[in-house]
Write a protein that holds these residues in place. Structure first.
Motif, mmCIF file in Angstrom:
data_model
loop_
_atom_site.group_PDB
_atom_site.id
_atom_site.type_symbol
_atom_site.label_atom_id
_atom_site.label_comp_id
_atom_site.label_asym_id
_atom_site.label_seq_id
_atom_site.Cartn_x
_atom_site.Cartn_y
_atom_site.Cartn_z
ATOM 1 N N UNK A 80 0.856 -1.188 0.000
ATOM 2 C CA UNK A 80 0.000 0.000 0.000
ATOM 3 C C UNK A 80 0.894 1.241 0.000
ATOM 4 N N UNK A 81 0.314 2.406 -0.172
ATOM 5 C CA UNK A 81 1.147 3.597 -0.395
ATOM 6 C C UNK A 81 0.787 4.746 0.544
ATOM 7 N N UNK A 82 0.498 4.435 1.798
ATOM 8 C CA UNK A 82 0.114 5.502 2.737
ATOM 9 C C UNK A 82 1.198 6.569 2.862
ATOM 10 N N UNK A 83 2.454 6.126 2.864
ATOM 11 C CA UNK A 83 3.532 7.072 3.159
ATOM 12 C C UNK A 83 4.418 7.299 1.945
ATOM 13 N N UNK A 84 3.981 6.820 0.783
ATOM 14 C CA UNK A 84 4.793 6.939 -0.419
ATOM 15 C C UNK A 84 4.305 8.136 -1.221
ATOM 16 N N UNK A 96 -14.975 -3.469 -7.352
ATOM 17 C CA UNK A 96 -14.363 -2.154 -7.508
ATOM 18 C C UNK A 96 -13.320 -2.158 -8.630
ATOM 19 N N UNK A 97 -13.217 -1.048 -9.346
ATOM 20 C CA UNK A 97 -12.328 -1.030 -10.517
ATOM 21 C C UNK A 97 -10.879 -0.718 -10.166
ATOM 22 N N UNK A 98 -10.425 -1.090 -9.017
ATOM 23 C CA UNK A 98 -9.018 -0.821 -8.693
ATOM 24 C C UNK A 98 -8.523 -1.847 -7.694
ATOM 25 N N UNK A 99 -7.208 -1.933 -7.554
ATOM 26 C CA UNK A 99 -6.645 -2.774 -6.504
ATOM 27 C C UNK A 99 -6.113 -1.863 -5.401
ATOM 28 N N UNK A 100 -5.943 -2.401 -4.217
ATOM 29 C CA UNK A 100 -5.730 -1.520 -3.072
ATOM 30 C C UNK A 100 -4.337 -0.923 -3.011
ATOM 31 N N UNK A 101 -3.388 -1.493 -3.758
ATOM 32 C CA UNK A 101 -2.035 -0.962 -3.673
ATOM 33 C C UNK A 101 -1.754 0.093 -4.742
ATOM 34 N N UNK A 102 -2.808 0.494 -5.458
ATOM 35 C CA UNK A 102 -2.590 1.405 -6.574
ATOM 36 C C UNK A 102 -2.053 2.760 -6.112
ATOM 37 N N UNK A 103 -2.717 3.377 -5.188
ATOM 38 C CA UNK A 103 -2.289 4.697 -4.724
ATOM 39 C C UNK A 103 -2.854 4.937 -3.323
ATOM 40 N N UNK A 104 -2.589 6.124 -2.784
ATOM 41 C CA UNK A 104 -2.999 6.380 -1.407
ATOM 42 C C UNK A 104 -4.507 6.297 -1.231
ATOM 43 N N UNK A 105 -5.237 6.740 -2.271
ATOM 44 C CA UNK A 105 -6.700 6.683 -2.158
ATOM 45 C C UNK A 105 -7.184 5.247 -2.015
ATOM 46 N N UNK A 106 -6.716 4.398 -2.928
ATOM 47 C CA UNK A 106 -7.193 3.014 -2.871
ATOM 48 C C UNK A 106 -6.731 2.335 -1.580
ATOM 49 N N UNK A 107 -5.549 2.720 -1.105
ATOM 50 C CA UNK A 107 -5.048 2.112 0.132
ATOM 51 C C UNK A 107 -5.925 2.471 1.320
ATOM 52 N N UNK A 108 -6.216 3.751 1.460
ATOM 53 C CA UNK A 108 -6.951 4.166 2.666
ATOM 54 C C UNK A 108 -8.397 3.693 2.574
ATOM 55 N N UNK A 109 -8.976 3.748 1.367
ATOM 56 C CA UNK A 109 -10.370 3.325 1.226
ATOM 57 C C UNK A 109 -10.496 1.835 1.541
ATOM 58 N N UNK A 110 -9.565 1.056 1.047
ATOM 59 C CA UNK A 110 -9.639 -0.380 1.285
ATOM 60 C C UNK A 110 -9.381 -0.715 2.746
#
Lengths: 338, 861, 134
Positions: B246-250, B782-796
């Motif tokens: 995931x990309x919370x801090x990236x 959902x049309x995305x995977x959770x590691x895509x970007x910060x949005x998908x990470x936090x939402x997932x």
């Protein structure tokens, strides 16, 4: 026991405090050479004297209380003032006054330190932190260097700080307070040097194995010298005519130096090689190597190239095995890049 | 017929043998273990400090290599804080709070033991990693991106490093997991302490009579409950970044390294006061005893403790002055940081006033208290200085700050801990420590601390940053560093003297007797060491210092109102103590406490198995199997733990009561379980708050991503549609609906309708399962995977938090439905389903927050 | 529990009032901090500075209100007329403790809000030490 010990110890504290007040003349944050550091030092001295007064008063009260408490034969003998007055005056009124003074002075000083100057910046410099060195760019002047930051003396200089990897922090104590270099976020820090001198600074935010020796120099020069320096640096390097130096340049390519280190006019680093190293275009005229840790001379440079990890374990530059002749040529070639 | 004392002894006796030792749940057993274990860690972290001081004694030394040094300072900070100071003070609280408030044990003895095991295992994991060369090396503050997978790759994933042969950062996973386990332990102990102080105070000990050590333990426990979940949340987020990508801090994918700093310091600053306050409480206790008079300004000191506890949550940004935040924002925190000196100052003035008015007997414990004032006040004064942003820009992350916080922590934590040891160890062991060795210990520690840390102020001004393994001779820092190293060895010697003294005490210490210091609080009314039941007769308290201010602490039965009678017997061999009301400490019943058991240990093992899945032990996929294994083990333990011992033998609880005595209360508002549930919900609410904060912080704080000129970033980012409302609304609607049967079921059983409870639980479970199924359809769609970007990470992650909670509700409700089907719950005994219902309401409320945050706000603006 | 309710009835003020009086000002301070801090970017870029100014009296009033509640409790704790029983005296002492605590806490957090208002009054939200807004 405590009386004796207290008396014995207390003067030591005083002496140490006064020593602290006295021994601040040889460099560092309390020997300011720029307006930012000077304002901050003035602010510190206000807080220091207030703090010293508070400390002496509180220690005096403690000492007096202990002596009195030991003499009290019957419990409940009254102190000179009531608890309520003691808490109200000592714990509330006086602290509020002191804190108001400190907070007010802090805000005022903070504003004056970060306030950008009225005029356009004389020079804007981009400083980009890398593990474990500083990339220095003069975007308007088309100059790139590393670890040594020449600035004109007596004028405010705008530093635009960012990072290529982890968080670093820019700090030159004699000129100004520090500011972090964040990846993806550009910070601005204004510095100004009052005198021509070389100011030492190092990374102040833990950034990995070699955080300790990630140094830099700010070199304050007269305007003329600075302009001359810029003019010199704007010249790209050219391939050497001398045969020996040409051999050195070949080693520079063959040993892989060129993968990470660019020389304007000769080659650019390969982006595929990962993190770039310091630009070497005018390397020969630099004062230091290894991010301002060692003097730039033949011996130091040769040792550094052969095994950088001897001096700085953990830096990204790999050791290089070279024939003595090749090493000799390479070092001479690099030092010739003035 | 045996005597009451014999029956008490029999009921409270500890089981024999090794298994008996492992299964002990008594608060004094657990407290001593906390204290002893934390002292071991104290020694280890102290040795690391000495090694670091050797390396820094002169410029350019090569005694401790850079990689090792970075592990040393990381371990030193983390161990002193998480493994020594907090557990020690909590252990002190676990041991002495029940003694001070006149209880026979704590509210949840088995949970207490569980907390200890988690703490011991977590600490052991950290040190095993360290001794095998995988210690964490990114600092105790562990800032990403340095601590992220990119720069600190896991040991099993070497390919990601760009550092060639220099393998660094391999210990970050161990650190995150160990710290999370230690936090679980701290939280458990905090809940334990709060509920015990709320419900188990001796009759008459209203809040305004509670000893000041208890006040500070109480405030500290609240602070742990608010602060620790923030670090847990952010640790898990970083571990998700490291383990699953995931990309919370990236920042490159929309994350923010500053999000870590905010959440970390929201925990990290209160954490300082979590260590300080109980230590202050110990000083208040020792000074009052040394001065032989009650503390002056009791109310002010108690309120100063509360005020410090609350205000400490509004200071965190003062650790972030240099990151480049707008100056006005910094000034708010500067103002708050400076104001905290007022309650701290009042506490110190209260100590001085107490000494002033008392009849002072100077012993070792008092010397340490006087040392506390001398050292801590200096640290406090430099604390006001570093609270000024502009000054902090100079000294932040330099040795000035190192000096400042060591003055604060040595003055505010270490010296008080020694004071507490010299004061209370005789109660624990029944033997006195030596006064003469104690004085050596004091003077060596006290002078050593000043010699070590005073020169560091100057080192900071001279340009020495923190966390450096060496410095250059040209910097001119050698002399002061050498002095500091000498001081460090003086301190080390001082600590050594203490351990020599402690060993000597076991060998030939003088017996302490009941009350060697003429103390005023209840712990001095009972033998040293206390019997397993603590108090043969639970006293009635009518003053703040019962031993000084009451003629007798044994209640004269005829003077005590009806229902206030202390009970001295152990009916039917049960472990009981008083349960009293929160403010007034009026008896409202008897609490029955469980017998020793091995379950807490197995529970801790189960939790460890789950956490071990995140450690780089074998390979990515292999480790993940540990999660379901651990969860199943945990579930089995939890069911056995909560299964009624003799569910059907006593259908009427009143059978347990003898005529005229207090009722046995297990159910209803303000019971121990009810309070325990409340604090669990508060902990979870803080996690929820942190995740919600993270969501909005990521949304608003990264305006440059993905487009530089965007005022607000695309949120959701370009290419991802706004979240749909239909399916989540249905899933949530089902959860909202499920509140009805749960509420109805609890209401029915409280009125005696047992069968209705069963059907209500079934209804609730069915609705929750329906909600889970709809959620599953939504998430897979959902049309995305959770590691895509910060949005998908936090939402997932936010959705995962919700789904896990619904699943937990179902898992808890199923065995309860089974029990209710067999008719276990009745109108006198339904706290289990009541607690479930509380948790259920919380989960549904959390869903509302989730829905509004993740689904409504992106569609609104 | 019946015991507990009977205690409640002895005291002339509700538990709710006591606790709001004790912790209300701290809550007002926390809200003021979060409110002001999160408004800094908007105050700079979108001219929401006046909202920050508005916050000062609002949160001061909240804190002051909590103090007033505690003061009311304190007055009520002066005790019933006539000859109070021992139990009643005890209850009054407890109540007075909570009330005074509330007054002290409210006064303190009132001062903290004032201290935090100083930057709002004397500083410009755009003064930046860097590019990070919050």
């Amino acid at each position: 026991m405590v009386q004796v010990g207290g008396k014995r110890y207390f003067p030591i504290v005083l002496v140490l405090l006064l020593a602290l007040a006295g021994c601040s003349t040889d460099g560092g944050a309390l020997d300011p050479r720029g307006p930012g550091a000077a304002d901050t030092a003035t602010h510190w001295w206000l807080m220091f004297w207030l703090g010293l007064a508070v400390y002496i008063v509180v220690m005096g009260l403690l000492l007096y209380a202990i002596m009195r408490g030991r003499r009290n034969a019957d419990p409940g003998s009254n102190p000179p003032i009531s608890d309520r007055a003691f808490f109200t005056v000592g714990g509330l009124v006086i602290p509020i006054l002191i804190l108001a003074l400190v907070l007010g002075d802090s805000i005022r000083t903070g504003q004056s330190v970060i306030e950008p100057p009225e005029d356009e910046a004389a020079v804007t410099i981009e400083v980009i932190g890398h593990m474990f060195w500083w990339e220095v760019r003069y975007p308007d002047l088309d100059v790139v260097t590393a670890n040594e930051i020449p600035i004109p003396v007596g004028v405010p200089v705008e530093l635009r700080l960012s990072s290529a990897d982890v968080i670093h922090s820019f700090w030159v104590p004699e000129l100004a307070g520090k500011r972090d270099l964040n990846p993806g976020k550009e910070n601005v820090l204004w510095i100004e040097a009052d005198e021509e001198d070389i100011y030492w600074g190092q990374c102040a935010e833990f950034c990995g194995v070699q955080h300790a020796l990630m140094g830099k120099l700010v070199i304050a020069q007269s305007e003329d010298e600075f302009d001359q320096w810029i003019a010199d640096r704007q010249e790209p390097a050219s391939e050497p005519d001398d045969e020996f130096l040409r051999a050195g340049m070949d080693v520079y390519f063959d040993a892989g130096c060129a993968m990470c280190h660019g020389i304007d006019g000769i080659t650019e680093p390969d982006p595929a090689a990962g993190a770039p190293g310091p630009d070497l275009t005018h390397f020969g005229s630099r004062l230091t190597i290894a991010s301002a840790i060692e003097d730039n001379n033949y011996g130091n440079l040769a040792a550094w190239i052969v095994d950088p990890h001897q001096l700085k374990p953990g830096v990204r530059m790999p050791p290089t095995e070279l024939d003595p002749d090749d090493l000799d040529a390479l070092v001479e070639f690099l030092l010739s890049l003035e | 017929m045996s005597t009451p004392t014999e029956r008490l002894t029999e009921a409270w006796k500890r089981p024999p043998g090794f298994v008996g030792w492992m299964s002990a749940t008594n608060h004094r057993a657990v407290g001593v273990r906390y204290i002893a274990t934390s002292l071991v860690f104290f020694v280890l972290a102290g040795i690391l400090a000495l090694l670091m001081r050797i390396q820094l004694a002169q410029p350019g030394l090569d005694i401790v290599p850079a990689e090792a040094f970075n592990q040393f300072f990381t371990m030193h900070g983390a161990v002193m804080m998480f493994l020594f100071a907090i557990p020690f003070l909590e252990g002190l609280g676990i041991y002495f709070v029940p003694l001070m408030i006149g209880a026979r044990d704590m509210a949840f003895p088995r949970l207490n033991a569980f907390g200890y095991w988690i703490y011991a295992i977590g600490g052991t994991i950290l040190f095993l990693a360290f001794f095998s060369g995988r210690g964490p090396d990114a600092g105790w503050f562990n800032y990403p991106p340095l601590s992220g997978a990119g720069y600190s790759p896991s040991a099993t994933d070497v390919s990601m490093t760009g550092l060639g042969e220099f393998q660094v950062g391999r210990g970050i996973d161990f650190y995150l997991i160990a710290v999370t386990m230690l936090e679980v332990a701290a939280l458990v102990a905090a809940v334990e302490l709060i509920v015990t102080m709320f419900k188990f105070r001796a009759p008459g000990m209203s809040l305004n009579r509670m000893p000041l050590f208890c006040w500070s333990s109480l405030v500290t426990a609240f602070m742990i409950i608010i602060a620790m979940p923030a670090l847990m949340t952010v640790s898990v987020m970083l571990e998700l970044d490291r383990k699953f990508g995931t990309t919370f801090f990236d920042h490159a994918a929309g994350g923010s390294a500053l999000l870590w700093q905010h959440l970390f310091w929201f925990f990290g600053h209160p954490d300082v006061y979590i260590m300080l306050l109980p230590a202050f409480g110990a000083v208040s206790t020792v000074i009052a005893v040394a001065a032989a008079r009650p503390m002056s300004g009791y109310l002010l000191v108690a309120m100063a403790t509360v005020a410090i506890g609350i205000l400490s949550f509004g200071l965190w940004v003062h650790h972030m002055y240099a990151v480049g935040i707008a100056l006005m924002g910094l000034s708010f925190f500067a103002a708050a940081s400076m104001m905290i000196t007022i309650p701290s100052g009042i506490t110190i003035f209260a100590w001085i006033a107490t000494i002033w008015r008392g009849t002072l007997k100077i012993n070792t414990a008092f010397l340490f208290c006087a040392g506390t004032i001398v050292v801590f006040v200096l640290g406090g004064i430099t604390g006001v200085m570093v609270a000024s942003p502009v000054f902090d820009w100079q000294v932040h992350d330099t040795y000035f700050v190192v000096a400042h916080f060591h003055y604060v922590i040595i003055g505010g934590v270490i010296l008080p801990i020694f004071a507490g040891l010299y004061h209370w160890v005789p109660k624990i062991t029944g033997k006195l420590l030596s006064e003469s060795l104690g004085r050596w210990c004091f003077w060596l520690t006290f002078i050593g601390a000043n010699v070590t840390f005073f020169p560091m102020h100057q080192l900071g001004f001279d340009g020495m940053p923190r966390r450096v393994y060496t410095y250059l001779p040209e910097q001119g820092l050698g002399d002061l560093n050498f002095i500091a190293t000498i001081g460090a060895f003086m301190m080390g010697t001082g600590a050594l003297v203490f351990f020599v003294d402690a060993a000597r005490m076991f060998w030939k210490g003088k017996p302490a007797g009941l009350d060697p210091w003429d103390g005023g609080t209840l712990e001095w009314a009972i033998p040293s060491p206390p019997p397993d039941y603590n108090f043969a007769t639970i006293p009635v308290v009518r003053s703040r210092y019962p031993l000084w201010q009451q003629e007798s602490i044994e209640p004269a039965v005829d003077r005590v109102p009806e229902g206030w009678r202390s009970f001295s017997d152990s009916l039917n061999g049960e472990r009981t103590t008083y349960q009293t009301t929160l403010l007034e400490a009026k008896p409202e019943g008897r609490a029955f406490l469980p017998a020793p058991t091995l379950l807490p240990f197995w529970m801790a093992v189960a939790v460890t198995v789950i956490f071990a899945a995140f450690l780089p032990l074998v390979g990515f996929d292999t480790e993940l199997i540990l999660i379901p294994v651990g969860l199943i083990l945990l579930y089995i333990c939890a069911i056995i733990w909560n299964w009624p011992e003799e569910p059907f033998a006593r259908s009427e609880v009143t059978d347990r009561e003898s005529p005229g005595s207090l009722p046995h209360i297990t159910t209803g508002r303000f019971s121990t379980v009810w309070w325990g549930m409340i604090w669990l919900i508060v902990i979870e609410a803080v996690v929820l708050g942190c995740l919600t904060f993270a969501y909005f912080y990521l949304r608003i704080s990264v305006p440059s991503w993905p487009a530089d000129d965007a005022v607000l970033p695309g949120w959701p980012p370009e290419g991802i549609p706004d979240p749909p409302l239909m399916l989540p609304a249905i899933a949530g609607g089902l959860m909202l609906l499920s509140v009805l049967p749960i509420w109805w079921g609890v209401r029915s059983v409280s009125q005696g309708n047992r069968s209705m409870l069963f059907y209500s639980l079934l209804g609730g479970i069915a609705l929750a399962i329906g909600s889970l199924i709809v959620s599953a359809i939504h998430y897979t769609d959902r049309p995305f995977i959770w590691t895509e970007n910060a949005y998908t990470s936090i939402v997932t992650t936010r959705g995962g938090f919700h789904v896990l909670h619904v699943a937990a509700l179902i898992l808890i409700a199923v065995p309860m439905a089974l029990l209710s089907w067999r008719g276990y719950y009745d109108e006198k005994r339904f706290i289990g389903v009541q607690a479930l219902s509380m948790y259920w309401y919380f989960v549904v409320a959390a869903w509302v927050v989730y829905f509004v945050t993740v689904y409504i706000t992106p569609n609104m603006f | 529990m019946s015991t507990r309710q009977s205690i409640d009835q002895q005291t002339p003020v509700s538990q709710f009032t006591i606790w709001v009086g004790l912790l209300g000002a701290a809550g007002a301070w926390a809200l003021h901090l979060v409110y002001s801090y999160s408004l800094v970017p908007a105050a700079c870029t979108a001219g929401m500075g006046p909202l920050m100014y508005l916050g000062i009296p609002v949160f001061l009033l909240l804190a002051g209100g909590a103090g007033y509640l505690s003061w009311r409790v304190y007055e009520a704790s002066q005790g019933p007329d006539g000859e109070p029983s021992d139990d009643e005296l005890e209850a009054m002492k407890r109540l007075r403790f909570m009330a005074l605590s509330g007054v002290v806490m409210s006064a303190f957090f009132f001062m903290v809000i004032i201290a935090q208002s100083v930057p709002i009054i004397v500083q410009d939200p755009c003064e930046a030490a860097g590019s990070i807004r919050i």
